[in-house]
Write a protein that holds these residues in place. Structure first.
Motif, short mmCIF file in Angstrom:
data_model
loop_
_atom_site.label_atom_id
_atom_site.label_comp_id
_atom_site.label_asym_id
_atom_site.label_seq_id
_atom_site.Cartn_x
_atom_site.Cartn_y
_atom_site.Cartn_z
N ILE A 11 7.08 12.17 2.92
CA ILE A 11 5.79 11.49 2.73
C ILE A 11 5.32 11.82 1.32
O ILE A 11 5.18 12.98 0.96
N LEU A 12 5.10 10.78 0.52
CA LEU A 12 4.68 10.96 -0.87
C LEU A 12 3.17 10.91 -1.03
O LEU A 12 2.60 11.59 -1.86
N ASP A 13 2.52 10.04 -0.23
CA ASP A 13 1.08 9.88 -0.33
C ASP A 13 0.56 9.24 0.95
O ASP A 13 1.18 8.32 1.47
N SER A 15 -3.14 8.90 1.25
CA SER A 15 -4.57 8.95 0.97
C SER A 15 -5.31 7.66 1.30
O SER A 15 -6.50 7.68 1.57
N GLY A 16 -4.63 6.52 1.28
CA GLY A 16 -5.30 5.25 1.54
C GLY A 16 -4.95 4.71 2.91
O GLY A 16 -4.64 5.46 3.83
N GLU A 17 -4.98 3.40 3.04
CA GLU A 17 -4.62 2.75 4.31
C GLU A 17 -3.12 2.80 4.56
O GLU A 17 -2.67 2.66 5.70
N GLU A 18 -2.34 2.97 3.52
CA GLU A 18 -0.88 2.96 3.65
C GLU A 18 -0.31 4.35 3.38
O GLU A 18 -0.92 5.15 2.69
N ILE A 19 0.85 4.59 3.94
CA ILE A 19 1.56 5.85 3.75
C ILE A 19 2.80 5.56 2.90
O ILE A 19 3.63 4.72 3.29
N ALA A 20 2.93 6.20 1.75
CA ALA A 20 4.10 6.03 0.89
C ALA A 20 5.16 7.03 1.31
O ALA A 20 4.89 8.23 1.42
N VAL A 21 6.38 6.53 1.55
CA VAL A 21 7.48 7.35 2.05
C VAL A 21 8.73 7.03 1.25
O VAL A 21 8.97 5.89 0.87
N SER A 22 9.55 8.06 0.99
CA SER A 22 10.87 7.83 0.41
C SER A 22 11.91 8.44 1.34
O SER A 22 11.62 9.38 2.09
#
Length: 77
Positions: A11-13, A15-22
């Protein structure tokens, strides 16, 4: 036949409505007596919808420098 392996999911971020994942992937394809492999990274953005996580963005970044020996890469998606 085709086999997919996904690893190092991070999980990279969130903080908002979306979750950034790599995540990193390896895909093996066995066809016509030949085996090919593809390696790289997936970048995802996930969104919570009705209590579930849904993929709203996906990008495959290949670590390979040449695709000619392996042919079509649609199996990565």
């Amino acid at each position: 036949s085709t086999r997919h392996q996904v690893s190092n999911v991070r999980i990279l971020d969130q903080s908002g409505e979306e979750i950034a994942v790599s995540a990193y992937f390896t895909v093996w394809r066995f066809r016509n007596g030949r085996d090919d492999h593809y390696v790289g990274r997936y970048d995802y953005r996930l969104r919570r919808t009705d209590g579930n996580l849904r993929i709203c963005y996906k990008r495959a970044v290949m670590d390979m420098t040449v695709l000619r020996p392996t042919g079509a890469v649609s199996i990565i998606l």
